[in-house]
Design an enzyme around this catalytic site. Structure first.
Site, short mmCIF file in Angstrom:
data_model
loop_
_atom_site.label_atom_id
_atom_site.label_comp_id
_atom_site.label_asym_id
_atom_site.label_seq_id
_atom_site.Cartn_x
_atom_site.Cartn_y
_atom_site.Cartn_z
N ARG A 43 16.69 38.28 1.45
CA ARG A 43 15.18 37.80 1.10
C ARG A 43 14.22 39.07 1.77
NH1 ARG A 43 14.70 31.99 3.04
NH2 ARG A 43 16.13 32.77 4.75
N ASN A 100 15.87 31.14 -0.76
CA ASN A 100 17.43 30.79 -1.01
C ASN A 100 17.56 29.62 -1.74
OD1 ASN A 100 18.49 33.16 0.39
ND2 ASN A 100 18.67 31.85 2.29
#
Ligand SMILES: [Zn+2]
Ligand SMILES: [Zn+2]
Length: 748
Positions: A19, A37
């Site tokens: 990320r 996620n």
């Protein structure tokens, strides 16, 4: 024109800095949107110029973060959405886990530098990690991989750590395992009564204690290790006596690659493996060893040692204080599972270790170090133990089934496999189920998998052996979850596991499975089997000619018993040296009455080792076979001959033993006999394969841990026949659960 796209990425993409990486390159390409996620992997929404989005996507897929592994990805245009900026948004658990879990990663170079840099705020901090390194599976409680779902959540981040965590320019931006000296995990050194020991520099103190000949139990991030000075013969012997482990080799941790290279010759593959994110123990062949390790105590009667390099901050900080290698072996009593809790360690190891280095991070999934070896000549990789760094994912396979399937594996080297969603998971090595503590860990791990994925098994696969603990527990679970129970023959599971690894379902293949023991379809004990696989069907088309299975378990523990089973009348004088007169009388009677037969190649190795006076008793599993392989460093094919004829049914172990006996009588040297023996097995495989017209051979079973045999196969098998060795799994019984699953899904 400004557009919006949705990007999905699956694979090993959580807990690997994905990320923050997405964030960084989104900014680079002037995109706005979000990344998060989810239960499948990573989901990205981006708005921006079409061209920029495509470049962003290409960069993301082609140059992902170093420890990530992308399995699949997609990009689709969706209805335009307006975003103010680019944001990482917290994960929401929206469904059931359906993504690979993240294995532990060895400490990275950047973190190694920081902990030795006096000007860095993380100097000497043993739990220094970043998005590219640190424990993952060891500390995973549930998913997704977010701090709150791990045991590191017990340590709230201080202001400095939080600043790093929220700063996109920092390399710990969104690092879930972030902590430091101020807010993080605390170390404590205690003696074996649990009394805290005063120290100025804890690792300096431990280094001094090791030098003084003390044994230290070190709590690492994946479990306890027992450590002592590898150059000090006395302390290594002491550790052996206390651990009740007379001969099984210990692994040695070298402080640095440089120090290791000074003592042993490493090839490029070994260096790569020893410094990889998985960082397993590598078994290295020793030629003209000139280092100071007390070899005869560390690896009795062997010319090889298992070596490794520091893979956590703890081991790295210790290594920084050491100028000698140390024994680093799993913290347990011989045969028990690796210990991971402070109180249990003190209780069970107080008579083994003099001191304990403890810390207060809870280990959720204890794991041993993984072990592998590259063959000497062709550098073929053979995995001996699959655990830390590799477990619990099995990637690179696509399984199509709607059923939730649990496979219980074998007995001596247990590991389970679970297919609860669209991914397949293979647990870490769990050990020999004869041991009560291992059995407990096995049942806990199995139930833990079921809970973690929130999926009850609908099908449970077990070995045909009615007395395997894994079979019995599988039956209990099938009852508990009202699941379908299916028994799968041991060697068929072996064979199918390698078909699965290479996706050979559409080929015609010869499967050669050589191992110690397994319960056969005819209730005899199999272990030297030839199978034909074609069109989803398996047939046993050859075998080692049956010989007597004597004395139950004693046969695998005493190689001389295998010799007894295979010896001809002529060899009586040899048996008389190995057995007492009453033993001979009793065993001869037993043999005359015996009905249970075996085709085990493992036992044939035992018989050869006994006949050559290499060993008559095993102090650990497979010792005779290891010593046998170890007796020859090299071989010359031109001098080799075969000890048996191969027919369309297989070959005879008795004939091999008889011909070896003849060679001994004629004064042939031992090394040549061993080379001939391995040559015989290779020739048998080749002749059998040619007679039956195969051009693909898959090889599985513990016997193929013999890397000299592997080299000889690679050298002798003609080019038109392709050989397949296990890739991500070990050839030994650790692959059985995976094989059971493949069998259920693919064999009619
Ligand atoms: Zn790092
Ligand atoms: Zn902090």
């Amino acid at each position: 024109m400004i557009k919006t796209y949705k990007i999905l990425v699956s694979g090993q993409v959580q807990g690997v800095g994905f990320r923050p990486y997405v964030y960084t390159i989104a900014i680079e390409f002037q995109l706005k949107g979000t990344v998060s996620n989810n239960e499948i992997g990573v989901v990205v929404f981006v708005s921006g110029e079409e061209k920029n989005i495509q470049q962003f996507y290409q960069k993301l897929i082609n140059f992902p973060p170093p420890v990530s592994k992308i399995q699949d990805s997609s990009i689709d245009e969706i209805e335009f959405q307006n975003f103010d900026d680019f944001k990482i948004i917290p994960s929401e658990k929206g469904g059931k886990l359906n993504l690979p879990l993240t294995p532990d990663f060895a400490i990275c170079e950047d973190c190694v530098e920081e902990i030795k840099d006096a000007s860095n705020r993380r100097v000497d901090y043993a739990f220094t990690t970043c998005v590219n390194c640190g424990p993952r599976w060891s500390i995973t409680q549930t998913f997704p991989f977010e701090r709150i779902n791990t045991s590191i959540d017990n340590f709230p981040m201080c202001e400095d750590c939080l600043e790093e965590y929220t700063n996109p320019a920092n390399r710990r931006f969104h690092s879930q395992t972030n902590s430091c000296n101020k807010c993080g995990i605390q170390l404590k050194l205690v003696d074996n009564l649990g009394e805290e020991v005063y120290f100025e520099n804890i690792f300096k103190t431990i280094s001094n204690l090791l030098l003084e000949g003390k044994i230290i139990a070190i709590k690492n991030t994946s479990g306890y290790l027992l450590c002592c000075n590898a150059e000090d013969k006395n302390v290594v012997q002491k550790l052996r006596a206390k651990k009740n482990r007379p001969n099984k080799p210990f692994a040695v941790l070298y402080p640095s690659l440089e120090q290791l290279k000074n003592e042993v010759v490493l090839n490029a593959k070994q260096i790569k493996s020893l410094t990889s994110a998985e960082r397993p123990i590598n078994i290295i062949l020793l030629k003209n060893y000139s280092g100071k390790v007390a070899l005869q105590s560390v690896a009795p009667n062997l010319n090889q040692i298992g070596v490794m390099l520091p893979y956590t901050g703890i081991l790295q900080l210790l290594a920084n204080e050491l100028d000698f290698p140390i024994v680093a072996t799993s913290g347990n009593m011989h045969g028990s599972p690796i210990i991971s809790e402070n109180t249990e360690a003190l209780e069970k190891l107080k008579d083994v270790a003099d001191y304990f280095l403890q810390h207060n991070l809870k280990i959720e999934h204890p794991q041993d170090d993984s072990v592998l070896k590259f063959s000497n000549k062709f550098h073929q990789e053979v995995l001996f133990r699959r655990s830390r760094g590799f477990a619990p994912n099995y990637l690179n396979i696509s399984v199509n089934s709607k059923e939730k399937i649990l496979a219980m594996g074998a007995h001596l080297k247990s590991a389970i496999s679970f297919f609860p969603n669209e991914n397949l998971y293979v647990s870490q090595y769990l050990g020999n189920l004869d041991n009560f503590d291992v059995y407990n860990r096995f049942t806990e791990t199995t139930e833990g998998f079921i809970q973690l994925f929130e999926q009850k098994p609908e099908v449970i696969l077990v070995d045909k052996h009615p007395l395997y603990q894994s079979t019995q527990f599988g039956k209990e679970l099938a009852y508990k979850y009202n699941a379908k129970l299916i028994e799968i023959q041991h060697h068929k599971a072996h064979l199918v596991s390698i078909l699965g690894e290479y996706n050979l379902w559409n080929e015609r293949v010869l499967g050669v499975v050589f191992d110690g023991t397994g319960y056969g379809d005819d209730t005899n004990i199999w272990g030297g089997e030839f199978f034909e696989y074609e069109n989803k069907k398996l047939e046993r088309i050859g075998q080692v000619e049956y010989f007597d299975w004597l004395l139950g378990d004693k046969m695998s523990k005493e190689p001389r018993v295998s010799l007894f089973a295979l010896a001809s009348e002529e060899m009586k004088p040899i048996l008389e040296e190995k057995f007492s007169p009453s033993e001979i009388k009793n065993y001869t009677y037993l043999k005359s009455q015996n009905k249970l037969k075996t085709s085990s190649v493992g036992r044939l190795f035992d018989a050869v080792a006994s006949l050559l006076n290499i060993t008559d008793f095993n102090s650990y599993e497979g010792e005779a076979a290891i010593l046998l392989e170890n007796s020859i460093l090299d071989y010359n094919l031109e001098n080799c001959k075969s000890y048996c004829e191969v027919n369309l049914k297989g070959f005879s172990a008795k004939e091999i033993i008889q011909n070896i006996y003849k060679d001994i009588e004629e004064g042939e040297n031992k090394d040549q006999i061993i080379a001939n023996f391995l040559f015989t097995l290779v020739k048998s495989i080749i002749v059998f394969s040619k007679e039956k017209g195969f051009d693909k051979i898959v090889l599985s079973g513990g016997v193929f841990q013999n890397t000299t045999l592997v080299d000889m196969l690679l050298e002798l098998v003609p080019d038109e026949i392709k050989l397949y060795f296990h890739k991500e799994l070990s050839p030994n019984d650790e692959n059985i659960s995976f094989g059971q699953l493949m069998y259920y899904l693919n064999i009619k």
